[in-house]
Design a protein around this motif. Structure first.
Motif, PDB file in Angstrom:
ATOM      1  N   MET A   1       0.840  -1.204   0.000  1.00 25.30           N
ATOM      2  CA  MET A   1       0.000   0.000   0.000  1.00 25.30           C
ATOM      3  C   MET A   1       0.874   1.252   0.000  1.00 25.30           C
ATOM      4  N   LYS A   5      -0.615   7.888   0.328  1.00 20.74           N
ATOM      5  CA  LYS A   5      -2.065   8.067   0.187  1.00 20.74           C
ATOM      6  C   LYS A   5      -2.723   8.175   1.566  1.00 20.74           C
ATOM      7  N   LEU A   6      -2.126   7.511   2.541  1.00 26.36           N
ATOM      8  CA  LEU A   6      -2.703   7.537   3.896  1.00 26.36           C
ATOM      9  C   LEU A   6      -2.408   8.860   4.596  1.00 26.36           C
ATOM     10  N   LEU A  79      -8.607   2.564  -0.173  1.00 23.86           N
ATOM     11  CA  LEU A  79      -7.551   2.229   0.797  1.00 23.86           C
ATOM     12  C   LEU A  79      -7.969   1.031   1.657  1.00 23.86           C
TER      13      LEU A  79
END
Ligand code: SF4
Ligand code: SF4
Length: 412
Positions: A1, A5-6, A79
């Motif tokens: 991941m 993006k988090l 996500l």
């Protein structure tokens, strides 16, 4: 991941009013912002994967309404799905997952054979009897809900009866590869038949490869990324064998997944495939003037529900409305929160029945307020969920796929 993006989430909360599960619970842990924070803490090793935490994440319906409202481009639904895929990559598929995702869905013949008993169940009148007597109330709830969603099945799946190469009517404008979704072929075959008729009327030769397989969306929903990649490679190879202008689908969920193949597989042939994918409404609006000339009056009060996979995942909102407004005599009323999820969400309706019912109830309230006679939409998951909801609570409102309504107006 991708960790970036988090950390892009600035915790502004602008996504909260768009999230169907937050609207029903007012829980931070059931909001996009909360889910991003949970996944981030899990990735950073500050939280353990407790059953309660995973339950909060699994309540996400992956409607991606949060992505449409986030100023930072954060997509909490995606996500959560990516986190689920990574988590499940370490596990073996359960017996049922293996059966459905690997043994049935990638094999259209087997899938069609599996549905034969259901068709028989309807044809011999057993469904009517079971429903009248409420027999399924004695069985586990998921079975009752699944049966409740089972709408009238066509005589034969469309894949079995459709001509694989349909010539254009009149001068040839181009060639389209038609992606026939599993549910469209098995259940909503009239809508896909209408789609092909509209395309050939507009001068397209339509090729529907019979060996195409499920788009892989159910694999992604279940965290089976390997299964999704297998499906993507097969479909890219199959459609790559034709010289196509576009690859068209009338299934919102399939379209969203097909366009995202290049997100999962970094290969030139996959990017070229994904770039050609169009929702049917995108192609039809390119020919609005020609359509306008052949549409005949339909004096109906109509409203439109935006499927999440069309509005939020593909950003398609104006095209279906533009097409509906071309139909003479049709009275169009906009639905309040038209792009709010209906609660279908693949198997969400079966797995999270309480939440799905709450979400559906809101949608039905807004449909009732329009006074519409016909609800139009463009995704089989929404058609199933809303058809059942309307049958139970608003039986005076009929539901149609966009192409069915247009074909009706043209008289084909
Ligand atoms: S996900 Fe986006 S909209 Fe929601 S809190 Fe984070 S930055 Fe704001
Ligand atoms: S995908 Fe839908 S349910 Fe999930 S966090 Fe985003 S808005 Fe909420």
């Amino acid at each position: 991941m991708d960790y970036v993006k988090l950390i892009n989430c600035m915790r502004c909360g602008m996504c909260l009013p768009a999230c169907p599960t937050y609207k029903e619970t007012f829980l931070e842990t059931a909001s996009p912002r909360g889910r991003v924070a949970l996944v981030r803490k899990l990735q950073e090793g500050e939280l353990d994967q407790s059953a309660r935490l995973l339950e909060y994440l699994s309540l996400c319906i992956d409607c991606q309404a949060c992505a449409s409202s986030c100023p930072c481009g954060v997509n909490a639904g995606e996500l959560v799905a990516e986190f689920t895929c990574e988590r499940k990559a370490e596990d073996r598929l359960s017996f049922m997952e293996d059966l459905v995702l690997r043994k049935l869905l990638p094999h259209p013949d087997r899938l069609e054979a599996a549905i034969v008993p259901m068709r028989l169940y309807q044809r011999i009148g057993l469904q009517k009897l079971v429903r009248t007597l409420g027999i399924l109330k004695m069985f586990p709830k998921p079975l009752d809900r699944m049966e409740g969603l089972l709408t009238d099945l066509p005589e034969r799946p469309l894949r079995q009866v459709i001509q694989a190469d349909m010539p254009a009517r009149g001068a040839v404008r181009g060639t389209i590869g038609f992606f026939l979704g599993c549910v469209m072929s098995l259940i909503f075959s009239d809508a896909s038949r209408a789609t092909i008729k509209l395309l050939t009327l507009l001068g397209y030769r339509v090729i529907t490869p019979k060996n195409q397989v499920c788009c892989g969306a159910p694999n992604m929903l279940s965290g089976d990324l390997a299964g999704l990649k297998d499906a993507a490679r097969k479909n890219v190879n199959i459609f790559g064998g034709f010289d196509l202008d576009f690859i068209v689908t009338d299934c919102g969920g399939c379209g969203a997944e097909l366009k995202k193949y290049s997100h999962h597989l970094n290969e030139p042939s996959v990017a070229s495939f994904s770039n050609k994918v169009r929702d049917i409404s995108q192609v039809l609006t390119m020919h609005a003037d020609e359509l306008k000339a052949i549409l005949t009056p339909l004096p109906l009060k109509v409203t439109y529900h935006d499927p999440c996979h069309i509005a939020h995942c593909q950003g398609i909102r104006k095209q279906p409305r533009e097409l509906l407004n071309l139909v003479p005599g049709l009275k169009y009323t906009e639905l309040e929160n038209a792009d709010a999820c209906c609660g279908g969400g693949g198997t969400y309706n079966i797995e999270k029945p309480q939440m799905a019912d709450l979400i559906l109830r809101r949608k039905l309230d807004t449909i009732r307020a329009t006074g519409a006679e016909v609800l139009v939409t463009g995704n089989p998951g929404c058609l199933l969920q809303l058809k059942k909801g309307l049958m139970d609570h608003l039986p005076q409102v009929k539901i149609m796929h966009l192409t069915e309504l247009l074909a009706k107006s043209i008289g084909v």
